[in-house]
Scaffold this motif. Structure first.
Motif, short mmCIF file in Angstrom:
data_model
loop_
_atom_site.label_atom_id
_atom_site.label_comp_id
_atom_site.label_asym_id
_atom_site.label_seq_id
_atom_site.Cartn_x
_atom_site.Cartn_y
_atom_site.Cartn_z
N LEU A 670 0.86 -1.19 0.00
CA LEU A 670 0.00 0.00 0.00
C LEU A 670 0.89 1.24 0.00
O LEU A 670 1.72 1.42 0.91
N TRP A 671 0.70 2.09 -1.01
CA TRP A 671 1.52 3.28 -1.17
C TRP A 671 0.63 4.53 -1.17
O TRP A 671 -0.43 4.55 -1.78
N ILE A 672 1.13 5.60 -0.51
CA ILE A 672 0.54 6.93 -0.58
C ILE A 672 1.61 7.84 -1.18
O ILE A 672 2.70 7.97 -0.62
N GLN A 717 4.95 -6.71 -8.14
CA GLN A 717 4.75 -6.37 -6.72
C GLN A 717 3.28 -6.44 -6.30
O GLN A 717 3.00 -6.63 -5.13
N ARG A 718 2.37 -6.22 -7.22
CA ARG A 718 0.94 -6.33 -6.97
C ARG A 718 0.48 -5.46 -5.79
O ARG A 718 -0.26 -5.89 -4.92
N GLY A 719 0.92 -4.20 -5.80
CA GLY A 719 0.51 -3.26 -4.77
C GLY A 719 -0.54 -2.29 -5.27
O GLY A 719 -1.08 -2.43 -6.37
N ALA A 720 -0.86 -1.30 -4.43
CA ALA A 720 -1.87 -0.29 -4.77
C ALA A 720 -1.33 1.07 -4.38
O ALA A 720 -0.65 1.22 -3.36
N PHE A 803 -7.28 3.38 -4.90
CA PHE A 803 -8.24 3.43 -3.80
C PHE A 803 -8.34 4.88 -3.35
O PHE A 803 -7.56 5.74 -3.77
N CYS A 804 -9.31 5.15 -2.50
CA CYS A 804 -9.51 6.50 -1.98
C CYS A 804 -8.99 6.57 -0.55
O CYS A 804 -9.39 5.77 0.31
N ALA A 805 -8.08 7.49 -0.29
CA ALA A 805 -7.48 7.65 1.03
C ALA A 805 -7.89 9.01 1.58
O ALA A 805 -7.64 10.04 0.95
N LEU A 806 -8.50 9.01 2.77
CA LEU A 806 -9.02 10.23 3.37
C LEU A 806 -8.46 10.42 4.77
O LEU A 806 -8.44 9.47 5.57
N ASN A 807 -8.02 11.63 5.06
CA ASN A 807 -7.63 12.01 6.42
C ASN A 807 -8.77 12.84 7.01
O ASN A 807 -8.99 13.98 6.60
N ASP A 865 -18.56 3.41 -6.27
CA ASP A 865 -18.25 2.39 -5.26
C ASP A 865 -16.79 1.98 -5.39
O ASP A 865 -16.40 1.31 -6.35
N MET A 866 -15.98 2.40 -4.45
CA MET A 866 -14.54 2.11 -4.49
C MET A 866 -14.05 1.79 -3.08
O MET A 866 -14.73 2.05 -2.09
N ASP A 867 -12.87 1.21 -3.02
CA ASP A 867 -12.25 0.96 -1.72
C ASP A 867 -11.83 2.29 -1.08
O ASP A 867 -11.21 3.13 -1.73
N ILE A 868 -12.18 2.45 0.19
CA ILE A 868 -11.87 3.68 0.91
C ILE A 868 -11.09 3.33 2.17
O ILE A 868 -11.51 2.47 2.96
N TYR A 869 -9.97 4.00 2.35
CA TYR A 869 -9.18 3.88 3.57
C TYR A 869 -9.21 5.22 4.29
O TYR A 869 -8.96 6.27 3.68
#
Length: 1028
Positions: A670-672, A717-720, A803-807, A865-869
């Motif tokens: 998992l990368w940001i 690597q199969r990451g996101a 994916f969607c990453a929210l703080n 509809d997406m993955d959200i972290y």
């Protein structure tokens, strides 16, 4: 100095005279040429008051001016004090003085019952005289010298106003024909004695509002008592309105208390038996808090202030029948005494405590008895003071509310929040402090005349258009809010639904976030890499001494040699999280900003963090770039080259990201790329164009890094990869105002959609944002312009996220406020409002859990509809051990995330609490202190993680975390120990081969001996031995 009295006197006169004077008469306003003095004049132990008034005459205005005879500011003792007063009839030797001295024994003339019309009935006859009394307190003497200053002037027919200079030679007065006076014209004064029937009185004021004033009655003994400044308008028979200013001493309080007691006893005897009502007296007060909460002197001053203002009347009526003891001691020489009979008559003459608490109790500031302490709006504490002082009486909030400026119409948002604050404090006083508050009365129903503020402020629940003939009345937002409070009988919890029971999926990422990890250049524990032997001088200087000639065997450095990594692993193990998010330091990895110099030691340090975490079953989410408000985090060459205003920085970021993918990608899934690029507007804020230009380059940098990973590293690597956005929810500050709803949506467009729309949806900036900025640009309110994206850029940006990453930290209350300027903040036309009734942290982060669920639904509704972290969520808590606020925050916010997952079907994949450790001299966001001490919230977070949410009681978790961690550990062992596994396989194969050779050899040997033994067996005749 304040000239506001004339501004409100005129509207009062107009209202009073409109009905009976008619439209044919001209109403002229007085424009005073001298300031209004609000400071009483006093000498030692002497009650001295001074009076001034002005008179407006209909239809003609006649003004007498006296000015510049009073010094600005508060007069001091042993100085000359000038007393000036004006009226249609100038002062003469027969007029009363405005100053008297008890100790001087100066004999002054008696005040007349009323002012006669005199020569003013005939316009333009002859001159009049202005008298000023100069009364001087001589230094070192108890006597006063009185000097009369007289100036004469002629009456002129022009309407100009003339101001007296410091040494005028003449005085001119304006007079216009048509003056007619009838009836009584009363003005107020205060002195050493109470008013009698021979003194002018103001007690007929209620009748004055009906245009009738009668001579004073002997039973009317006192003016309205106060130590404050009061302005009372007076009218008489449609002729004139006079305004009187006075400063009253404490003497009349006794009479007013007696008057109230007589009314109470009358009601109690003659009316209560069949009416069964309650009767009290409304008392107003401020609240005051000490400058130093632990200082007894300051606390004593606060008590003295409250006693002087509220206790002055409350103690005789609600207490022991006498003035407070502190007042009696402090004002012994001037405070009148209650007789025993009077005490018995006054004591207990209230069926409840009627309390007024609002802006009129707090201003004008120079009238408050602050004692050098801090005035506060804490109604709850004022109620607690009443409870403690007067044995917990039943309390009615008889007057409470706030004000808005006169230009505010129906959107009185400030009044809503002030009402909410006061009502919240009342509710806390009832629920938590057990105070017997049984009613609340809002002030007031309609906008009207607000005493000293006249029409400059509005306090009504209904807006009144004073400029219209019909005086239209419209309900304000505060009226709707008050109606809602009444219907719900308080504050409902409809914003948030009840807690639910349920669990997150087994692959849910339970994480903790840390900011930038600074890499260690060398191992912190060199004991295995240093070949020398040392002797410790334990009893001497306690130093290590090298033993020469001795060399020890060493080994290569290991990850566990870094002390900081050991500490991090220990804390992560205590948290029992499954994921750890941390950020790399770009400037440390690539000091020059390009690949010419690579800090391999820094990369090795970060690889150690990841590998050691994987050994504990903790996966890493790595952030490549983590800028902050204090530190932009760029390598120095890039920073000096313009930073993110330079498009080349995006290409440099792509090269940096590729290096990190290559060195760490086999371990990180998992990368940001960039943390909160939508908050860099706080740094690039010189202009809106700078902000939008930097944001554009940040978007391009992320897209370049994502495409690089997708093209070269994803297959193996199969990451996101994604970027994390600061995503606070927005609510309208005033839910009854459409403009506030529009502002809330506009905030989300400028804050989140600014980056989300190009990446998740269209490849271009939000249409609403682009159009709003363009509209302001066309109207000349801003010169900002959003960058135009080419078709190639739009294709590159669209879909460049996995994916969607929210703080998410809090919810903001916003309102529309048109701003002029060419900066990002101005382009939004947004103003934030702090709701002080909300639970909040020391940094004023409001705890509003339901905002998290609304945010997740908004993202799903707008971007599919997406993955959200949720990659960062937390609150600062000052507690060093028992951080209850953080526990409450985690529980309620995770509940809302669970509702979004279970009820709203939002694909929430992870929650990362912010953060692992707190930093020194910064808000305390960490689970651990800066010296690595654990807080109690860790146990709560452990419980939620082990349960995968909030399962029903006596139920078991669906997910076997131990098995999952074990499997991950085995996978890690197989992935990381390939050389060892190869050697092990070789060794095992060798053993197998040796075993097979041994077995084969033994079998062959056994056959040989068996054959040899057969040679010794005797054979029968005619048989031949056959040898093999």
């Amino acid at each position: 100095m304040n000239l506001g009295w004339a501004q409100w006197l005129m509207p009062v006169m107009s209202v009073l005279l409109e009905a009976e004077v008619g439209g044919s008469l001209e109403v002229r306003s007085l424009t005073p040429a001298w300031p209004t003095w609000q400071n009483p004049i006093s000498t030692k132990n002497t009650k001295i008051s001074w009076v001034w008034w002005c008179t407006l005459v209909v239809p003609a205005a006649r003004e007498a001016e006296a000015g510049e005879w009073l010094e600005p500011g508060r007069p001091r003792e042993r100085e000359s004090h000038y007393i000036a007063q004006t009226s249609p009839k100038l002062l003469t030797s027969n007029d009363p003085p405005a100053l008297a001295s008890q100790s001087a024994g100066v004999q002054m003339p008696r005040w007349g019952d009323h002012l006669s019309s005199g020569v003013r009935d005939q316009p333009g006859k002859h001159g009049e005289t202005l008298s000023l009394l100069k009364i001087q307190k001589l230094a070192g003497h108890e006597s006063c010298s009185v000097t009369r200053l007289e100036y004469s002037g002629s009456i002129s027919t022009h309407s100009n106003l003339h101001l007296l200079g410091s040494s005028p030679s003449s005085v001119s007065f304006s007079q216009v024909a048509g003056i007619t006076e009838t009836g009584f014209h009363h003005v107020g004064q205060t002195g050493l004695e109470l008013l009698t029937s021979g003194d002018p009185a103001l007690l007929c004021l209620p009748k004055c509002w009906n245009y009738r004033c009668e001579p004073p009655h002997s039973a009317l003994k006192s003016l309205r008592p106060s130590w404050s400044t009061w302005w009372i308008p007076i009218s008489a028979n449609n002729t004139k309105i006079s305004q009187v200013w006075w400063h009253l001493p404490v003497v009349p309080a006794t009479r007013e208390a007696e008057a109230h007691s007589k009314v109470w006893h009358n009601y109690n005897t003659h009316f209560r038996p069949h009416q069964n009502g309650w009767l009290s007296i409304t008392l107003g007060s401020h609240w005051i808090e000490p400058n130093r909460s632990e200082n007894m002197t300051d606390i004593s001053k606060c008590q003295q202030s409250m006693v002087s203002v509220l206790g002055w009347f409350a103690n005789p009526i609600h207490g022991d029948g006498d003035y407070p003891e502190g007042m009696r001691k402090r004002l012994l020489s001037v405070l009148p005494l209650f007789s025993e009979a009077e005490k018995n008559e006054v004591r207990g003459t209230a069926d409840f405590f009627a309390f007024s608490f609002g802006p009129n109790n707090f201003k004008p500031l120079n009238t408050m008895d602050k004692m050098g302490q801090n005035v506060s709006l804490n109604l709850r504490e004022a109620l607690n003071w009443i409870k403690l002082e007067y044995n917990n009486p039943r309390i009615l909030i008889a007057e409470n509310g706030w004000f808005t400026d006169s230009h505010v119409k129906t959107e009185d948002t400030t009044a809503i929040y002030m009402m909410k604050n006061f009502l919240s404090q009342v509710l806390q006083a009832i629920r938590l402090d057990k105070i017997q508050v049984f009613g609340y009365t809002a002030w007031s129903l309609l906008d009207g005349f607000e005493w000293q503020d006249t029409y400059n402020t509005r306090r009504g629940l209904f807006y009144v258009d004073f400029n219209s003939k019909q005086k239209e009345r419209k309900p304000k937002s505060s009226a709707h809010y008050y109606k809602q409070i009444i219907q719900e009988n308080g504050f409902s919890l409809k914003e948030s639904t009840p807690d639910v029971q349920g669990q997150f999926p087994c692959d849910f990422s339970w994480g903790v976030t840390e900011s930038v990890l600074k890499p260690e250049s060398v191992a912190s524990s060199p004991q295995f890499s240093d070949p020398h032997l040392y002797v410790w001088n334990a009893t001497g200087n306690r130093l290590l001494h090298r033993v020469e000639g001795v060399r020890l065997k060493t080994r290569p450095a290991q990850c566990t040699d870094f002390v900081n990594i050991k500490k991090q692993l220990k804390m992560l193990a205590m948290l029992k999280v499954t994921h750890y998010r941390f950020a790399l330091d770009w400037a440390s990895v690539l000091p020059t900003g390009n690949l010419s110099v690579v800090n391999r030691q820094a990369l090795q340090y970060y690889r150690c963090v990841v590998t050691e975490g994987l050994k504990l079953g903790i996966s890493a989410m790595v952030t490549l770039y983590y800028p902050t408000h204090a530190h932009l985090g760029l390598p120095a060459p890039l920073l000096h080259g313009g930073g993110w205003l330079n498009p080349w920085t995006a290409e440099a970021f792509q090269a940096y990201a590729g290096l990190c993918f290559q060195e760490l990608g086999d371990l990180v899934k998992l990368w940001i790329t960039i943390n909160e690029p939508n908050r860099l507007s706080d740094i690039y804020n010189r202009s809106g164009n700078d902000t939008y230009g930097a944001a554009h380059n940040l978007l391009v940098a992320h897209a370049l890094a994502w495409h690089l990973y997708d093209r070269e590293f994803r297959p193996s690597q199969r990451g996101a990869v994604s970027l994390s956005l600061h995503a606070d929810w927005a609510e309208p500050a005033n839910p009854y105002a459409d403009s506030h709803w529009t502002a809330a949506e506009r905030f989300l467009q400028f804050e989140i959609a600014w980056f989300a729309e190009p990446l998740f949806k269209t490849g271009d900036y939000p249409a609403a944002m682009r159009e709003y900025i363009a509209s302001k640009h066309r109207r000349g309110l801003s010169s900002s312009v959003l960058p135009r994206l080419t078709e190639a850029k739009r294709r590159m940006l669209k879909g460049a996220v996995d994916f969607c990453a929210l703080n998410h930290f809090t919810t903001r209350f916003v309102m529309h406020q048109q701003l002029v300027g060419s900066r990002y903040d101005s382009d939004r036309d947004i103003q934030f409002l702090q709701d002080i009734t909300r639970l909040s942290s020391p940094t004023r982060l409001a705890v509003i859990p339901w905002g998290a669920r609304k945010l997740l639904r908004w993202v799903r509704r707008n971007y599919g509809d997406m993955d959200i972290y949720i990659t960062a969520s937390g609150i600062d808590d000052q507690a060093l051990e028992d951080d209850r606020l953080r526990k409450y925050y985690l529980e309620k916010y995770l509940q809302e995330v669970l509702k979004a997952y279970l009820i709203d079907k939002v694909r929430v994949k992870g929650y990362y609490a912010f953060k692992l450790t707190e930093e020194k001299s910064k808000p305390r966001f960490g689970f651990f202190t800066s010296d690595f001490k654990a807080k109690s919230s860790i146990q709560f977070y452990n419980k939620v993680i082990s349960s995968s949410g909030f399962p029903p009681e006596n139920s078991t978790s669906r997910c076997n975390l131990t098995q999952r961690n074990t499997e991950c550990t085995v996978c890690l062992f197989l992935a990381q120990k390939k050389p060892l596994i190869f050697l092990g396989c070789c060794f095992f194969s060798t053993l197998v081969l040796l075993l097979l050779i041994t077995i084969f050899h033994r079998q062959k040997k056994r056959k040989f001996w068996k054959a040899k033994n057969l040679q010794h067996i005797p054979l029968k005749k005619e048989h031949k031995r056959v040898l093999s």
